[in-house]
Scaffold this motif. Structure first.
Motif, PDB file in Angstrom:
ATOM      1  N   THR A   1       0.784  -1.037  -0.073  1.00  0.00           N
ATOM      2  CA  THR A   1      -0.046  -0.006   0.079  1.00  0.00           C
ATOM      3  C   THR A   1       0.844   1.353  -0.149  1.00  0.00           C
ATOM      4  N   SER A   2       0.460   2.338  -0.661  1.00  0.00           N
ATOM      5  CA  SER A   2       0.974   3.588  -0.767  1.00  0.00           C
ATOM      6  C   SER A   2       0.517   4.664   0.482  1.00  0.00           C
ATOM      7  N   TYR A   3      -0.552   4.393   1.210  1.00  0.00           N
ATOM      8  CA  TYR A   3      -1.031   5.255   1.858  1.00  0.00           C
ATOM      9  C   TYR A   3      -1.650   4.645   3.178  1.00  0.00           C
ATOM     10  N   LEU A   4      -2.409   3.364   3.089  1.00  0.00           N
ATOM     11  CA  LEU A   4      -3.176   3.039   4.098  1.00  0.00           C
ATOM     12  C   LEU A   4      -2.566   2.375   5.293  1.00  0.00           C
ATOM     13  N   ASP A   5      -3.300   2.384   6.421  1.00  0.00           N
ATOM     14  CA  ASP A   5      -2.919   2.185   7.803  1.00  0.00           C
ATOM     15  C   ASP A   5      -2.608   0.553   8.100  1.00  0.00           C
ATOM     16  N   LEU A   6      -1.377   0.431   8.046  1.00  0.00           N
ATOM     17  CA  LEU A   6      -0.884  -0.878   8.193  1.00  0.00           C
ATOM     18  C   LEU A   6      -1.560  -1.705   9.446  1.00  0.00           C
ATOM     19  N   ALA A   7      -1.578  -0.902  10.674  1.00  0.00           N
ATOM     20  CA  ALA A   7      -2.229  -1.439  11.753  1.00  0.00           C
ATOM     21  C   ALA A   7      -3.557  -2.069  11.593  1.00  0.00           C
ATOM     22  N   GLU A   8      -4.500  -1.405  10.588  1.00  0.00           N
ATOM     23  CA  GLU A   8      -5.816  -1.795  10.396  1.00  0.00           C
ATOM     24  C   GLU A   8      -5.772  -2.997   9.577  1.00  0.00           C
ATOM     25  N   ILE A   9      -4.725  -3.170   8.728  1.00  0.00           N
ATOM     26  CA  ILE A   9      -4.757  -4.186   7.976  1.00  0.00           C
ATOM     27  C   ILE A   9      -4.323  -5.324   8.759  1.00  0.00           C
TER      28      ILE A   9
ATOM     29  N   ASP B   1       3.412 -10.510  12.307  1.00  0.00           N
ATOM     30  CA  ASP B   1       4.097 -10.700  10.957  1.00  0.00           C
ATOM     31  C   ASP B   1       3.671 -10.020   9.754  1.00  0.00           C
ATOM     32  N   VAL B   2       3.042  -8.932  10.224  1.00  0.00           N
ATOM     33  CA  VAL B   2       2.395  -7.904   9.082  1.00  0.00           C
ATOM     34  C   VAL B   2       3.339  -6.574   9.125  1.00  0.00           C
ATOM     35  N   LEU B   3       3.755  -6.321   7.837  1.00  0.00           N
ATOM     36  CA  LEU B   3       4.134  -4.815   7.706  1.00  0.00           C
ATOM     37  C   LEU B   3       4.251  -4.396   6.262  1.00  0.00           C
ATOM     38  N   GLY B   4       4.495  -3.165   6.051  1.00  0.00           N
ATOM     39  CA  GLY B   4       4.268  -2.524   4.439  1.00  0.00           C
ATOM     40  C   GLY B   4       5.838  -2.823   3.828  1.00  0.00           C
ATOM     41  N   LEU B   5       5.628  -2.955   2.709  1.00  0.00           N
ATOM     42  CA  LEU B   5       6.837  -3.037   1.706  1.00  0.00           C
ATOM     43  C   LEU B   5       6.421  -2.212   0.535  1.00  0.00           C
ATOM     44  N   HIS B   6       6.812  -0.864   0.617  1.00  0.00           N
ATOM     45  CA  HIS B   6       6.205  -0.099  -0.258  1.00  0.00           C
ATOM     46  C   HIS B   6       7.127   0.163  -1.403  1.00  0.00           C
ATOM     47  N   PHE B   7       7.039  -0.324  -2.747  1.00  0.00           N
ATOM     48  CA  PHE B   7       7.886  -0.377  -3.639  1.00  0.00           C
ATOM     49  C   PHE B   7       7.601   1.047  -4.601  1.00  0.00           C
ATOM     50  N   PHE B   8       8.319   1.298  -5.364  1.00  0.00           N
ATOM     51  CA  PHE B   8       8.194   2.734  -6.353  1.00  0.00           C
ATOM     52  C   PHE B   8       8.074   2.066  -7.774  1.00  0.00           C
ATOM     53  N   SER B   9       6.871   2.878  -8.357  1.00  0.00           N
ATOM     54  CA  SER B   9       7.121   2.626  -9.856  1.00  0.00           C
ATOM     55  C   SER B   9       7.987   2.893 -10.907  1.00  0.00           C
TER      56      SER B   9
END
Ligand code: 3HC
Length: 693
Positions: free
Chosen positions: A407-415, A424-432
């Motif tokens: 995700t580019s914006y969203l709340d990872l805690a909610e996910i 075990d959950v986190l964000g891995l934000h790649f760029f285009s």
């Protein structure tokens, strides 16, 4: 001697350097090596000297952290002159990298032996410099300027095999470079006075000069006004036009001037900031990365396909998952097409493409993620969609698998909250495009386990990315700051600037594209959708979208793109629309200089950066700069927004923000407390210590 050990093998002395981690040529190492040389020369039982090194590098170059400080003797050119002028032969035994001043040491030696793993290069150009210890002289004299100049201009190291072919290395041995160097040194000792590369002129022919001048002309046309490209040409030209001593002095003078240039300072700052970003304050040091043998990517769109390519490029098998066969086929075709471009350009062999394609397994349905050690979701950017996927993954993924969202914006805690394993959950934000852009934002919501973060850092490096760990907030670091620039650009239009003026100011600053050309390229409807979902408006941007002006894909946006043109033309209709909106808002339009535009675009971003720091979303200002340098094409020689802000002066930025806040009545433009405090104390962001994330 602390950093050099002098030993003997028969009649050959061996000076072994050990200045961990990379044998950078610090003042201590230079002094010790000079002393080792003097001892070897004074010892009548010694006929030659080998310079070797302990550790993974031969020598990584001058010690970059010493630049800008008063030079401590012996300076490198003097040490290298002593090596070259030695009455006994000196041979370099190169294992690992010989870069910058490290290669210059090897060039001053009378011969060079390398192992296949060795890499040789003069990367000074990437730090805004040129070689400053004879590299611009000895390399052309050894291999010709036509071969030497491109090496120095690109800064890319070459493999040992190529160095041998060029005559840069004299001998290539499978292992035991030291043994081979000793044998060669002994052999040279029997041949009388060693020959000095710095005095050779046989390669500097008229033909070499002519070919070099043609390359130089081309380089000047491409390098814009970067002062080091011009200096490099001038220095190399000196090899043809000046006596050796004068040419060396000329190179040194050019080098010293560049060291003091702000552009080089910014590049050196970024070098260290990138390495610092890899060290996460507060991350439990005992946390070891979990093994990653297989990955899964959910969503085979442009982003998902690009992420799958990153894994395949790194040799990690990956399952590419979609909801239908048609979508997964389309995604795989896009990946094949992207690899196809590389094959056509010659940067990838057909065999390598086939190998990489074979590592990507297409699959329909989330059950394909069952055997993955890491799953990266790159589906539609909507909380409901993400939560549904993560809820299912929770039931399917194997225990210990890392569940990541792109995700580019969203709340990872909610996910994370919809799973039974939020640690075990986190964000891995790649760029285009994900297979190209270097940045990887690792988004760490409060509950993520330390070893999951450690795995993400390891994986980022494995995939060839520059990972930066950031906290969990809307837009994280990069997009949160970008949103400020987008708002500022819209404000400028309403206040009196036109799209092409704003874009020109930003390209003049050093960006490849301005915000409006960028928005037209990406699609104006993307921001429109986001604004609508957040209940936000932007008068000009919304009006364009309402008129169907989504950008290049619809042939018109902020600009006109007749017949599929890639560069937009000014459109009087858009300019009239902007003027009308200003009038409706009761704004008397005025003109802005490029400097004013830059300030109005950047200051609010810097202000947001200050808030991000204060909230601990980024651990240090350097992390923010690394995000912008690697994810948003911030001009490298400007060091990133926080470094730039320090160069302008935080008091100046705080004053300008205050004035903008008063003029617009927008309280969000008031200087952030941290910015205000630092400005009042006459400090810069660089004085802010790292905070534990
Ligand atoms: N000076 C000072 N420190 C250096 C250094 C240098 N030339 N090169 C690397 N380091 C430090 C890094 O900061 C890092 O320190 P840290 O552990 O405290 O963070 C450590 O060495 C390891 O570096 P990396 O994390 O980059 O390790 P890698 O194994 O990934 O890469 C490398 C090793 C390929 C040597 C890479 O560090 C590199 O490219 N270094 C810079 C090489 C360079 O630009 N040399 C030219 C210098 S300018 C010069 O020589 C001028 C001369 O012409 C007069």
């Amino acid at each position: 001697m602390q950093t050099v050990t002098l030993t003997r093998q028969g009649q050959v002395a061996i000076a072994t350097l050990h200045n961990p981690p990379v044998n950078a040529l610090s003042a201590a190492l230079r002094a010790d090596l000079l002393q080792a040389l003097a001892l070897a020369l004074a010892d009548s039982d010694v006929v030659a000297l080998v310079i070797a090194a302990q550790g993974k590098a031969f020598i990584a170059g001058a010690d970059i952290s010493e630049f800008g400080k008063p030079p401590a003797p012996p300076i490198l050119p003097d040490l290298l002159a002593a090596i070259e002028n030695a009455a006994k032969p000196v041979v370099a035994a190169i294992q690992g990298v010989a870069l910058g001043g490290g290669l210059e040491v090897a060039l001053a030696c009378h011969a060079r032996v390398a192992t296949p793993a060795a890499k040789l290069g003069l990367p000074e150009i990437k730090l805004g410099l040129i070689p400053g210890a004879g590299g611009t002289q000895r390399l052309p004299r050894l291999i010709g300027a036509t071969k030497a100049f491109p090496m120095m201009l690109s800064g890319e190291p070459i493999a040992a095999q190529k160095a041998l072919a060029l005559g840069l290395a004299d001998k290539l041995v499978e292992s035991d470079a030291v043994g081979a160097a000793v044998a060669l040194a002994q052999e040279l000792a029997g041949k009388g006075a060693p020959s000095k590369t710095g005095e050779r002129a046989d390669k500097l022919t008229a033909g070499d000069r002519e070919a070099f001048e043609a390359l130089a002309k081309d380089a000047l046309a491409k390098s814009g006004d970067m002062p080091n490209a011009m200096a490099l040409i001038e220095a190399v030209r000196g090899a043809f036009t000046l006596a050796p001593a004068e040419a060396h002095a000329n190179e040194r003078a050019l080098f010293v001037k560049l060291v003091a240039d702000d552009r080089s300072k910014a590049l050196r700052y970024a070098f260290f900031a990138e390495r610092e970003a890899a060290k996460v304050p507060g991350l439990d040091e005992s946390a070891k990365p979990r093994p990653i043998a297989r990955a899964a990517v959910i969503g085979a769109g442009t982003m998902g396909g690009g992420i799958a390519m990153c894994f395949a490029n790194a040799g990690i098998p990956v399952t590419l998952i979609e909801t239908t066969q048609e979508l997964v086929d389309k995604g795989l075709e896009r990946v094949r097409g992207t690899y196809g471009f590389s094959v056509k350009r010659g940067s990838l062999s057909e065999a390598a493409r086939d190998e990489r394609m074979a590592l990507i397994t297409p699959h329909v349905g989330l059950d394909g993620a069952a055997d993955a050690d890491i799953v990266i979701e790159a589906a539609f950017e909507e909380m409901g969609v993400k939560q549904e996927i993560f809820g299912t993954l929770d039931k399917i993924a194997k225990p210990g698998a890392i569940l990541a969202s792109n995700t580019s914006y969203l709340d990872l805690a909610e996910i994370a909250a919809v799973t039974s394993r939020p640690a075990d959950v986190l964000g891995l934000h790649f760029f285009s495009p994900a297979n190209v852009m270097k940045l990887l934002e690792i988004v760490r919501p409060a509950g993520t386990a330390a070893d999951v973060v450690a795995t993400a850092l390891w994986l980022g490096r494995k995939l060839g990315k520059v990972p930066v760990v950031v906290g969990n907030c809307f837009g994280f670091v990069g997009n949160r700051m970008l949103a400020q620039r987008t708002r500022a650009a819209e404000r400028l239009l309403i206040a009196g600037a036109l799209p092409h003026e704003v874009d020109a100011a930003l390209t003049g600053f050093g960006f490849k594209m301005g915000p409006f050309a960028m928005s037209d390229l990406a699609g104006n409807d993307i921001g429109w959708r986001t604004r609508k979902s957040l209940g936000k408006t932007a008068a000009v941007a919304d009006a364009l979208c309402e008129a169907g002006r989504f950008g290049q894909k619809t042939g018109k946006g902020y600009y006109l793109y007749p017949e599929g043109a890639r560069t937009g033309e000014r459109d009087p209709e858009v300019e009239a629309l902007i003027a009308r909106i200003s009038q409706e808002k009761g704004v008397t339009r005025r003109s802005f200089t490029a400097d004013e535009i830059v300030a109005r675009l950047m200051d609010p971003m810097v202000n947001e950066g200050a808030r991000i720091l204060e909230e601990g979303i980024a651990a240090r200002p350097g992390d923010i700069d690394i995000v912008w340098l690697n994810g948003y094409n911030w001009p490298a020689w400007r060091g990133g927004p926080m470094h730039w802000a320090d160069s302008v002066g935080l008091d100046v930025i705080a004053r300008r923000l205050q004035a903008q806040a008063a003029e617009s009545g927008d309280a969000s433009l008031e200087p952030a407390p941290l910015l205000r405090r630092l400005a009042a104390e006459g400090r810069g962001f660089s004085s802010v210590k790292a905070a534990a994330a």
